[in-house]
Design a protein around this motif. Structure first.
Motif, PDB file in Angstrom:
ATOM      1  N   GLU A   1       8.025  -9.927   5.169  1.00 46.43           N
ATOM      2  CA  GLU A   1       7.632  -8.671   4.564  1.00 46.43           C
ATOM      3  C   GLU A   1       8.574  -7.573   5.040  1.00 46.43           C
ATOM      4  O   GLU A   1       8.825  -7.457   6.235  1.00 46.43           O
ATOM      5  CB  GLU A   1       6.181  -8.327   4.935  1.00 46.43           C
ATOM      6  CG  GLU A   1       5.149  -9.323   4.436  1.00 46.43           C
ATOM      7  CD  GLU A   1       5.138 -10.654   5.185  1.00 46.43           C
ATOM      8  OE1 GLU A   1       4.940 -11.703   4.533  1.00 46.43           O
ATOM      9  OE2 GLU A   1       5.356 -10.637   6.418  1.00 46.43           O
TER      10      GLU A   1
ATOM     11  N   TRP B   1       5.272  -2.128   4.307  1.00 52.09           N
ATOM     12  CA  TRP B   1       3.948  -2.021   3.693  1.00 52.09           C
ATOM     13  C   TRP B   1       3.273  -0.757   4.193  1.00 52.09           C
ATOM     14  O   TRP B   1       3.662  -0.190   5.219  1.00 52.09           O
ATOM     15  CB  TRP B   1       3.087  -3.241   4.014  1.00 52.09           C
ATOM     16  CG  TRP B   1       2.802  -3.452   5.473  1.00 52.09           C
ATOM     17  CD1 TRP B   1       1.767  -2.924   6.210  1.00 52.09           C
ATOM     18  CD2 TRP B   1       3.581  -4.230   6.394  1.00 52.09           C
ATOM     19  NE1 TRP B   1       1.845  -3.338   7.523  1.00 52.09           N
ATOM     20  CE2 TRP B   1       2.949  -4.144   7.661  1.00 52.09           C
ATOM     21  CE3 TRP B   1       4.743  -5.004   6.271  1.00 52.09           C
ATOM     22  CZ2 TRP B   1       3.445  -4.790   8.789  1.00 52.09           C
ATOM     23  CZ3 TRP B   1       5.245  -5.640   7.378  1.00 52.09           C
ATOM     24  CH2 TRP B   1       4.593  -5.542   8.629  1.00 52.09           C
TER      25      TRP B   1
ATOM     26  N   PRO C   1      -0.069  -7.372   6.656  1.00 55.10           N
ATOM     27  CA  PRO C   1      -0.269  -8.316   5.552  1.00 55.10           C
ATOM     28  C   PRO C   1      -0.404  -9.758   6.025  1.00 55.10           C
ATOM     29  O   PRO C   1       0.274 -10.188   6.956  1.00 55.10           O
ATOM     30  CB  PRO C   1       0.996  -8.136   4.698  1.00 55.10           C
ATOM     31  CG  PRO C   1       2.022  -7.594   5.647  1.00 55.10           C
ATOM     32  CD  PRO C   1       1.278  -6.776   6.654  1.00 55.10           C
TER      33      PRO C   1
ATOM     34  N   SER D   1       3.941  -9.113  -3.387  1.00 54.29           N
ATOM     35  CA  SER D   1       4.272  -7.690  -3.400  1.00 54.29           C
ATOM     36  C   SER D   1       3.313  -6.933  -4.301  1.00 54.29           C
ATOM     37  O   SER D   1       2.729  -7.484  -5.238  1.00 54.29           O
ATOM     38  CB  SER D   1       5.705  -7.485  -3.920  1.00 54.29           C
ATOM     39  OG  SER D   1       6.655  -8.011  -3.018  1.00 54.29           O
TER      40      SER D   1
ATOM     41  N   HIS E   1       8.337   0.076  -5.048  1.00 53.60           N
ATOM     42  CA  HIS E   1       7.398  -0.537  -4.107  1.00 53.60           C
ATOM     43  C   HIS E   1       6.865   0.464  -3.093  1.00 53.60           C
ATOM     44  O   HIS E   1       5.743   0.338  -2.639  1.00 53.60           O
ATOM     45  CB  HIS E   1       8.085  -1.694  -3.372  1.00 53.60           C
ATOM     46  CG  HIS E   1       8.394  -2.857  -4.261  1.00 53.60           C
ATOM     47  ND1 HIS E   1       7.792  -4.076  -4.127  1.00 53.60           N
ATOM     48  CD2 HIS E   1       9.242  -2.972  -5.311  1.00 53.60           C
ATOM     49  CE1 HIS E   1       8.252  -4.914  -5.042  1.00 53.60           C
ATOM     50  NE2 HIS E   1       9.133  -4.259  -5.766  1.00 53.60           N
TER      51      HIS E   1
ATOM     52  N   GLY F   1       3.633   2.313  -4.179  1.00 57.20           N
ATOM     53  CA  GLY F   1       2.463   1.462  -4.217  1.00 57.20           C
ATOM     54  C   GLY F   1       1.557   1.762  -5.391  1.00 57.20           C
ATOM     55  O   GLY F   1       1.954   2.367  -6.394  1.00 57.20           O
TER      56      GLY F   1
ATOM     57  N   SER G   1       0.818  -0.380  -0.633  1.00 59.75           N
ATOM     58  CA  SER G   1       2.157  -0.834  -1.026  1.00 59.75           C
ATOM     59  C   SER G   1       2.579  -1.997  -0.148  1.00 59.75           C
ATOM     60  O   SER G   1       2.180  -2.090   1.020  1.00 59.75           O
ATOM     61  CB  SER G   1       3.178   0.306  -0.934  1.00 59.75           C
ATOM     62  OG  SER G   1       3.344   0.727   0.407  1.00 59.75           O
ATOM     63  N   LEU G   2       3.375  -2.887  -0.718  1.00 59.43           N
ATOM     64  CA  LEU G   2       3.877  -4.058   0.032  1.00 59.43           C
ATOM     65  C   LEU G   2       5.086  -4.633  -0.685  1.00 59.43           C
ATOM     66  O   LEU G   2       5.053  -4.852  -1.903  1.00 59.43           O
ATOM     67  CB  LEU G   2       2.791  -5.130   0.135  1.00 59.43           C
ATOM     68  CG  LEU G   2       3.210  -6.502   0.672  1.00 59.43           C
ATOM     69  CD1 LEU G   2       3.681  -6.407   2.127  1.00 59.43           C
ATOM     70  CD2 LEU G   2       2.063  -7.509   0.556  1.00 59.43           C
ATOM     71  N   THR G   3       6.140  -4.844   0.074  1.00 56.68           N
ATOM     72  CA  THR G   3       7.291  -5.593  -0.420  1.00 56.68           C
ATOM     73  C   THR G   3       7.399  -6.865   0.398  1.00 56.68           C
ATOM     74  O   THR G   3       7.617  -6.816   1.615  1.00 56.68           O
ATOM     75  CB  THR G   3       8.599  -4.786  -0.286  1.00 56.68           C
ATOM     76  OG1 THR G   3       8.471  -3.565  -0.994  1.00 56.68           O
ATOM     77  CG2 THR G   3       9.771  -5.580  -0.847  1.00 56.68           C
ATOM     78  N   SER G   4       7.212  -7.998  -0.260  1.00 54.26           N
ATOM     79  CA  SER G   4       7.196  -9.277   0.446  1.00 54.26           C
ATOM     80  C   SER G   4       8.089 -10.288  -0.264  1.00 54.26           C
ATOM     81  O   SER G   4       8.485 -10.098  -1.416  1.00 54.26           O
ATOM     82  CB  SER G   4       5.763  -9.822   0.525  1.00 54.26           C
ATOM     83  OG  SER G   4       5.259 -10.073  -0.778  1.00 54.26           O
TER      84      SER G   4
END
Length: 482
Positions: free
Chosen positions: A88, A91, A106, A112, A121, A124, A226-229
């Motif tokens: 990740e 977030w 997370p 994501s 991202h 969110g 928000s999350l970028t994974s």
């Protein structure tokens, strides 16, 4: 004949000599550096969770390769078979008023959260907060659709039903195990199914942040998440360094898993174990180079597994018939903390062929117990499973059954799991080194598999635990490997 017997016994003792060399052992113990151990953990945690095959895992493997090479050890890096990996980048979970849920972390393999405006991202998405007391027993409700669901309970068993529902939420927040005083200020971390198409991200939050979310939900509040994974098939990298012995084929294996296991900071689990291996390698290499230590009978391999269990299995597969050269396994897992005791543990005394190895560890522990810079409590204990020493053991001892060879294998640790465990001692292994030699108390970590497993909470507070692990194992190897 009767009068001569005592003289014969005296001569036999004199001829056999001492079972160990006190001056060599003192030199080894004196060389162990608490500061180096602490710094090694900080350096590892700075990369991130170090999960096998991920960018942070590859950075850690590169650091280890350079470290062992600088010690003058023959160092090899092995690319293990690919497996699902997650990492990740960033977030954020915040309430509408702007209050950030700082403990949010997370779960592994969470997808994501893509903002509706051109995939930004960072911004969110926003959804109403909905409190669900027991996700496992609740039926997905239309109110859940595109909402941020908070539950104090566990998500695992309920996730598949929620994910398959047309009413699936934007995200799930959970404060499980929701059992104060455990996980009050830090979140317990887990994983979703190891696949790239999980539809709903899950975040662990602390108990106190859970109370904040419950109050906000009761007030019909909203949350922005928000999350970028990333989820990909990636190959972990295992680093193996060798100190050669007089007998070129036989060797002892000193090892630890290099990933953080749960995907959190992983200072204790298992930055502490990695640092313990690193420090043992440094002390052995430097004292050997200085001539303080004689060349050991068998070689010593120092291995950092790219991914727990997966990489030790790959090692066994690579070794094939050469695994018969392995004289014993010393595995480190969680040597950096302990919630209630000042103890060190040596696992798997229920394995018959572990007797010589564990008796040596126990003898060292007894010889040094209570001395400055050593331990006050110690014991062997039965197999519990769940770490890399069990890759080398059969299933009846909680092992994986990957090999039929009777390879001595133990794990040395100062904490296990997230609660004090009551374990019945194996008959015949009652130890003088613990208060109750029959009904053992196995210490635990307050920060097990959590966002709170940082150096500041664990290895910086109790660096002496890593020192103990380096000393007891190194001294045992000196006695076993003359």
């Amino acid at each position: 004949m009767i009068a001569a017997l005592p003289l014969v016994l005296v001569l036999l003792v004199l001829q056999s000599g001492p079972s160990h060399n006190p001056s060599t052992e003192q030199a080894y113990a004196d060389a162990v550096s608490e500061a180096a151990l602490r710094q090694d953990v900080h350096d590892l945690v700075a990369f991130g969770p170090r999960m096998g095959g991920t960018p942070s895992g590859e950075k850690a493997a590169a650091l280890l390769e350079q470290y062992f090479t600088r010690l003058g050890l023959k160092t090899e890096v092995f690319t293990d078979p690919p497996k699902p990996a997650h990492w990740e980048d960033h977030w954020r979970v915040a309430l509408a008023a702007g209050e950030v849920i700082e403990s949010a972390w997370p779960y592994g393999f969470s997808p994501s959260i893509v903002a509706p405006d051109a995939g930004d991202h960072d911004s969110g998405r926003v959804g109403p907060l909905v409190l669900v007391e027991n996700l496992a027993s609740a039926q997905p409700d239309p109110r859940w659709k595109d909402a941020v669901v908070y539950t104090p309970g566990d998500v695992g068993r309920a996730y598949s039903a929620v994910a398959a529902s047309p009413n699936r939420p934007l995200a799930i927040l959970t404060s499980a195990p929701n059992a104060p005083p455990r996980y009050m200020d830090w979140s317990r971390i887990s994983e979703l199914p190891a696949k790239p198409d999980n539809p709903v991200p899950v975040f662990g939050v602390s108990y106190l942040d859970g109370r904040t979310l419950a109050a906000a939900a009761a007030a019909n509040g909203t949350a922005r998440v928000s999350l970028t994974s990333h989820v990909e098939q990636r190959s972990p990298r295992t680093v193996v360094a060798t100190l050669p012995g007089r007998e070129s084929d036989k060797y002892y294996l000193v090892c630890a898993h290099g990933d953080s296991d749960a995907g959190g900071p992983g200072a204790d689990d298992n930055g502490s174990g990695v640092a313990t291996v690193m420090e043992m390698a440094r002390v052995f290499a430097e004292l050997r180079r200085a001539g303080t230590l004689a060349q050991p009978r068998y070689g010593i391999r120092f291995a950092i597994w790219g991914s727990e269990s997966h990489s030790s299995k790959a090692y066994i597969d690579r070794e094939g018939p050469k695994l018969g050269n392995l004289a014993g396994v010393f595995n480190f897992d969680e040597t950096g903390t302990g919630a209630e005791r000042e103890a060190i543990y040596f696992e798997s005394n229920d394995v018959p062929w572990n007797a010589a190895l564990l008796k040596t560890l126990e003898s060292v522990a007894a010889d040094y117990a209570g001395k400055p810079g050593f331990w006050t409590e110690y014991t062997t204990n039965p197999s519990q499973g769940g770490t890399d020493s069990y890759a080398f053991l059969p299933k009846k001892f909680h092992g994986t059954g990957l090999t039929t060879r009777e390879i001595p294998a133990t794990t040395i640790y100062t904490a296990a799991w997230d609660h004090l465990a009551d374990v019945k001692q194996t008959a015949g292994w009652e130890s003088k080194g613990t208060a109750d030699p029959v009904n053992l108390k196995i210490d635990y970590s307050l920060y097990y598999h959590s966002s709170g497993d940082t150096p500041e909470n664990t290895t910086d507070r109790e660096p002496q635990n890593m020192v103990k692990a380096v000393k007891v194992t190194g001294l045992a190897l000196l006695r076993l490997n003359r």
